[in-house]
Design an enzyme around this catalytic site. Structure first.
Site, PDB file in Angstrom:
ATOM      1  N   THR A  13       0.832  -1.210   0.000  1.00  0.00           N
ATOM      2  CA  THR A  13       0.000   0.000   0.000  1.00  0.00           C
ATOM      3  C   THR A  13       0.867   1.261   0.000  1.00  0.00           C
ATOM      4  O   THR A  13       0.713   2.145  -0.841  1.00  0.00           O
ATOM      5  CB  THR A  13      -0.911  -0.009   1.250  1.00  0.00           C
ATOM      6  OG1 THR A  13      -1.634  -1.228   1.265  1.00  0.00           O
ATOM      7  CG2 THR A  13      -1.865   1.161   1.252  1.00  0.00           C
ATOM      8  N   VAL A  14       1.806   1.344   0.940  1.00  0.00           N
ATOM      9  CA  VAL A  14       2.582   2.581   1.099  1.00  0.00           C
ATOM     10  C   VAL A  14       3.650   2.726   0.008  1.00  0.00           C
ATOM     11  O   VAL A  14       3.791   3.799  -0.602  1.00  0.00           O
ATOM     12  CB  VAL A  14       3.220   2.636   2.513  1.00  0.00           C
ATOM     13  CG1 VAL A  14       4.073   3.886   2.671  1.00  0.00           C
ATOM     14  CG2 VAL A  14       2.130   2.598   3.590  1.00  0.00           C
ATOM     15  N   LYS A 104       6.260   1.930  11.875  1.00  0.00           N
ATOM     16  CA  LYS A 104       6.134   2.351  13.293  1.00  0.00           C
ATOM     17  C   LYS A 104       6.578   1.277  14.267  1.00  0.00           C
ATOM     18  O   LYS A 104       7.144   1.577  15.324  1.00  0.00           O
ATOM     19  CB  LYS A 104       4.693   2.758  13.593  1.00  0.00           C
ATOM     20  CG  LYS A 104       3.692   1.631  13.385  1.00  0.00           C
ATOM     21  CD  LYS A 104       2.324   2.139  13.043  1.00  0.00           C
ATOM     22  CE  LYS A 104       1.962   1.704  11.668  1.00  0.00           C
ATOM     23  NZ  LYS A 104       0.681   1.897  11.171  1.00  0.00           N
ATOM     24  N   GLU A 189      -7.305  -4.688   8.655  1.00  0.00           N
ATOM     25  CA  GLU A 189      -6.611  -5.837   8.078  1.00  0.00           C
ATOM     26  C   GLU A 189      -7.442  -7.101   8.306  1.00  0.00           C
ATOM     27  O   GLU A 189      -8.315  -7.133   9.177  1.00  0.00           O
ATOM     28  CB  GLU A 189      -5.274  -6.042   8.814  1.00  0.00           C
ATOM     29  CG  GLU A 189      -4.359  -4.855   8.805  1.00  0.00           C
ATOM     30  CD  GLU A 189      -3.646  -4.696   7.475  1.00  0.00           C
ATOM     31  OE1 GLU A 189      -3.480  -5.702   6.770  1.00  0.00           O
ATOM     32  OE2 GLU A 189      -3.297  -3.557   7.147  1.00  0.00           O
ATOM     33  N   ASP A 200      -1.170  -0.875  17.992  1.00  0.00           N
ATOM     34  CA  ASP A 200      -0.751   0.036  16.934  1.00  0.00           C
ATOM     35  C   ASP A 200      -0.633   1.464  17.490  1.00  0.00           C
ATOM     36  O   ASP A 200       0.364   2.157  17.260  1.00  0.00           O
ATOM     37  CB  ASP A 200      -1.785  -0.026  15.794  1.00  0.00           C
ATOM     38  CG  ASP A 200      -1.489   0.973  14.699  1.00  0.00           C
ATOM     39  OD1 ASP A 200      -0.585   0.725  13.893  1.00  0.00           O
ATOM     40  OD2 ASP A 200      -2.169   2.025  14.661  1.00  0.00           O
ATOM     41  N   LYS A 204       2.816   4.216  18.057  1.00  0.00           N
ATOM     42  CA  LYS A 204       2.825   5.634  17.655  1.00  0.00           C
ATOM     43  C   LYS A 204       3.032   6.535  18.874  1.00  0.00           C
ATOM     44  O   LYS A 204       3.760   7.537  18.807  1.00  0.00           O
ATOM     45  CB  LYS A 204       1.507   5.976  16.953  1.00  0.00           C
ATOM     46  CG  LYS A 204       1.340   5.226  15.633  1.00  0.00           C
ATOM     47  CD  LYS A 204      -0.088   5.274  15.164  1.00  0.00           C
ATOM     48  CE  LYS A 204      -0.283   4.545  13.849  1.00  0.00           C
ATOM     49  NZ  LYS A 204      -1.689   4.381  13.488  1.00  0.00           N
TER      50      LYS A 204
HETATM   51  N1  LIG Z   1      -0.995   1.040   5.106  1.00  0.00           N
HETATM   52  C1  LIG Z   1      -0.997   2.231   5.727  1.00  0.00           C
HETATM   53  O1  LIG Z   1      -1.924   3.024   5.577  1.00  0.00           O
HETATM   54  C2  LIG Z   1       0.174   2.623   6.598  1.00  0.00           C
HETATM   55  C3  LIG Z   1       0.167   3.892   7.200  1.00  0.00           C
HETATM   56  C4  LIG Z   1       1.275   4.297   7.962  1.00  0.00           C
HETATM   57  C5  LIG Z   1       2.336   3.425   8.129  1.00  0.00           C
HETATM   58  N2  LIG Z   1       2.289   2.183   7.559  1.00  0.00           N
HETATM   59  C6  LIG Z   1       3.455   1.299   7.734  1.00  0.00           C
HETATM   60  O2  LIG Z   1       4.102   1.170   6.471  1.00  0.00           O
HETATM   61  C7  LIG Z   1       4.665  -0.131   6.337  1.00  0.00           C
HETATM   62  C8  LIG Z   1       4.105  -0.772   5.071  1.00  0.00           C
HETATM   63  O3  LIG Z   1       2.704  -0.907   5.199  1.00  0.00           O
HETATM   64  P1  LIG Z   1       1.809  -1.406   3.966  1.00  0.00           P
HETATM   65  O4  LIG Z   1       0.402  -1.202   4.389  1.00  0.00           O
HETATM   66  O5  LIG Z   1       2.294  -0.784   2.706  1.00  0.00           O
HETATM   67  O6  LIG Z   1       2.132  -2.966   3.971  1.00  0.00           O
HETATM   68  P2  LIG Z   1       1.849  -4.016   2.821  1.00  0.00           P
HETATM   69  O7  LIG Z   1       0.795  -3.525   1.907  1.00  0.00           O
HETATM   70  O8  LIG Z   1       1.691  -5.330   3.488  1.00  0.00           O
HETATM   71  O9  LIG Z   1       3.221  -4.039   1.984  1.00  0.00           O
HETATM   72  C9  LIG Z   1       4.415  -4.468   2.532  1.00  0.00           C
HETATM   73  C10 LIG Z   1       5.454  -4.530   1.428  1.00  0.00           C
HETATM   74  O10 LIG Z   1       6.709  -4.890   2.017  1.00  0.00           O
HETATM   75  C11 LIG Z   1       7.253  -6.023   1.344  1.00  0.00           C
HETATM   76  N3  LIG Z   1       7.948  -6.816   2.335  1.00  0.00           N
HETATM   77  C12 LIG Z   1       7.464  -7.309   3.484  1.00  0.00           C
HETATM   78  N4  LIG Z   1       8.416  -7.981   4.160  1.00  0.00           N
HETATM   79  C13 LIG Z   1       9.532  -7.908   3.387  1.00  0.00           C
HETATM   80  C14 LIG Z   1      10.839  -8.408   3.527  1.00  0.00           C
HETATM   81  N5  LIG Z   1      11.208  -9.143   4.559  1.00  0.00           N
HETATM   82  N6  LIG Z   1      11.726  -8.134   2.543  1.00  0.00           N
HETATM   83  C15 LIG Z   1      11.356  -7.408   1.458  1.00  0.00           C
HETATM   84  N7  LIG Z   1      10.131  -6.906   1.283  1.00  0.00           N
HETATM   85  C16 LIG Z   1       9.230  -7.162   2.232  1.00  0.00           C
HETATM   86  C17 LIG Z   1       6.070  -6.751   0.728  1.00  0.00           C
HETATM   87  O11 LIG Z   1       6.539  -7.496  -0.373  1.00  0.00           O
HETATM   88  P3  LIG Z   1       5.558  -8.318  -1.341  1.00  0.00           P
HETATM   89  O12 LIG Z   1       4.821  -7.270  -2.126  1.00  0.00           O
HETATM   90  O13 LIG Z   1       6.478  -9.112  -2.185  1.00  0.00           O
HETATM   91  O14 LIG Z   1       4.677  -9.125  -0.446  1.00  0.00           O
HETATM   92  C18 LIG Z   1       5.166  -5.567   0.348  1.00  0.00           C
HETATM   93  O15 LIG Z   1       5.525  -5.067  -0.915  1.00  0.00           O
HETATM   94  C19 LIG Z   1       4.316  -0.881   7.619  1.00  0.00           C
HETATM   95  O16 LIG Z   1       5.415  -0.828   8.479  1.00  0.00           O
HETATM   96  C20 LIG Z   1       3.128  -0.115   8.171  1.00  0.00           C
HETATM   97  O17 LIG Z   1       3.029  -0.184   9.577  1.00  0.00           O
HETATM   98  C21 LIG Z   1       1.233   1.775   6.802  1.00  0.00           C
END
Ligand SMILES: NC(=O)c1ccc[n+]([C@@H]2O[C@H](COP(=O)([O-])OP(=O)(O)OC[C@H]3O[C@@H](n4cnc5c(N)ncnc54)[C@H](OP(=O)(O)O)[C@@H]3O)[C@@H](O)[C@H]2O)c1
Length: 332
Positions: A13-14, A104, A189, A200, A204
């Site tokens: 997502t991010v 975070k 989720e 969570d 923060k």
């Molecule tokens: N979603 C939000 O609105 C939001 C807001 C603020 C902060 N965050 C933080 O931002 C971070 C990402 O969130 P997200 O929602 O984008 O998560 P997500 O959609 O689950 O995406 C995670 C990404 O990281 C990759 N990944 C995970 N583990 C990995 C590893 N060991 N080595 C290499 N790549 C890896 C995944 O690869 P694949 O694509 O190959 O599976 C995926 O592309 C998290 O720490 C979350 O707490 C999220």
């Protein structure tokens, strides 16, 4: 034309949001930074997923391929969990690469150490996206702290919990049905444990504590209560009295100690967090000179979170010595 070379760790997502924001804001970034921003590599975990990215970008599962790109200037980290994010960012800092993180869980535990390391290595670290997504709370606090002492912070730091409480009141739903609705809408989720248990919000709040007070309370002493035990009847009773349940993360200094809690609280109409509805986050800050300030906005989501990361990016690269360093690279 000067080029700033960037890599993304994570393309979920991010990560995808950062990619889109850079692609769609290229000419604006060029105008304000005097440099083109080029995403040269993306780290992912699963090579078999289809990704819509420019074919010139290296997409890899091997972080060493990224860290060894000779003139990489900045890494955006948006992967999940404490590791491997922490190890990767340490390596990046040691190589003189600026880092911007949304993680975070990792930053609440290792942020202080990463900041110290980045100061030693003379690189910058941005973490606006770790707390309250698109709400510019980190930069606002840094700015306030130039002249104010912050006494207390109260925040709605988890949009999923706030959405559930709002829907339980507005649509008279039980907790389980409101959670299901949040999942249907993509706000929660498949495993919503961290959101509804307060974990969570805890991460923060610890990041805010470090920023505001320069330290964190003992994690074992922080009272953490989620929203799972609140009933629709309790919410309806509160509403009859003109009150609302809000899931509030609070931190304050009492003498030499820092007191922190995350719990559902019943608030009156005059409370700053009373009107905060749906998936929004909000943070009320009490500071010595300015008084009370409340910031409100989207606490998560692809583009709001990407916006926070790009704001960090712009802030870092607008600083003169960094611009000079890029020019040095270009002339090598
Ligand atoms: N979603 C939000 O609105 C939001 C807001 C603020 C902060 N965050 C933080 O931002 C971070 C990402 O969130 P997200 O929602 O984008 O998560 P997500 O959609 O689950 O995406 C995670 C990404 O990281 C990759 N990944 C995970 N583990 C990995 C590893 N060991 N080595 C290499 N790549 C890896 C995944 O690869 P694949 O694509 O190959 O599976 C995926 O592309 C998290 O720490 C979350 O707490 C999220």
């Amino acid at each position: 034309m000067t080029v700033i070379k960037a890599a993304l760790l994570g393309f979920g997502t991010v990560g995808e949001g950062v990619y889109t924001a850079i692609q769609t804001h290229q000419s604006h970034l060029k105008k304000i930074l005097g440099a083109e921003v080029e995403i040269v590599a993306i780290l992912i975990r699963d090579k078999n997923k289809e990704r819509l990215v420019d074919s010139k970008i290296r997409v890899t599962t091997d972080f060493q391929e990224i860290i060894n790109i000779p003139d990489l200037h900045v890494i955006f980290e948006a992967i999940v969990g404490e590791e491997p994010g922490h190890t990767y960012l340490q390596q990046a800092i040691d190589k003189g690469i600026h880092v911007i993180t949304a993680n975070k869980v990792m930053f609440s535990k290792h942020g202080e150490q990463l900041i110290e390391r980045s100061q030693k290595e003379n690189v910058k670290i941005g973490f606006e996206a770790t707390t309250a997504g698109g709400v510019p709370i980190i930069r606002t606090i840094q700015q306030l702290l130039q002249v104010n002492q912050i006494k207390k912070i109260q925040g709605i730091l988890n949009g999923t919990s706030n959405f559930i409480l709002t829907e339980m009141r507005n649509r008279k739903l039980c907790f389980e049905d409101a959670l299901e609705l949040a999942q249907e809408k993509g706000y929660a989720e498949a495993d919503p444990t961290n959101d509804i248990s307060g974990k969570d919000a805890f991460c923060k709040l610890m990041i805010l504590s470090q920023l505001v007070f320069g330290e964190q309370p003992n994690w074992n002493e922080v009272e953490i209560e989620g929203i799972t035990s609140i009933t629709q009847e309790q919410i309806a009773e509160a509403e009859k009295r003109g009150q609302r349940f809000k899931h509030i993360a609070e931190i304050t200094r009492v003498g030499n100690a820092i007191k922190a809690s995350i719990q559902p609280i019943i608030v009156d109409t005059d409370h700053s967090l009373y009107p905060i509805e749906g998936v929004d986050n909000a943070i009320a800050i009490e500071a010595s000179l300015v008084g009370k300030i409340t910031l409100q906005g989207p606490g998560a989501g692809k583009l709001p979170t990407a916006s926070a990361m790009i704001e960090d990016f712009v802030y870092i690269f607008q600083q003169a010595p960094i611009q000079e360093k890029i020019l040095e690279y270009q002339s090598l």
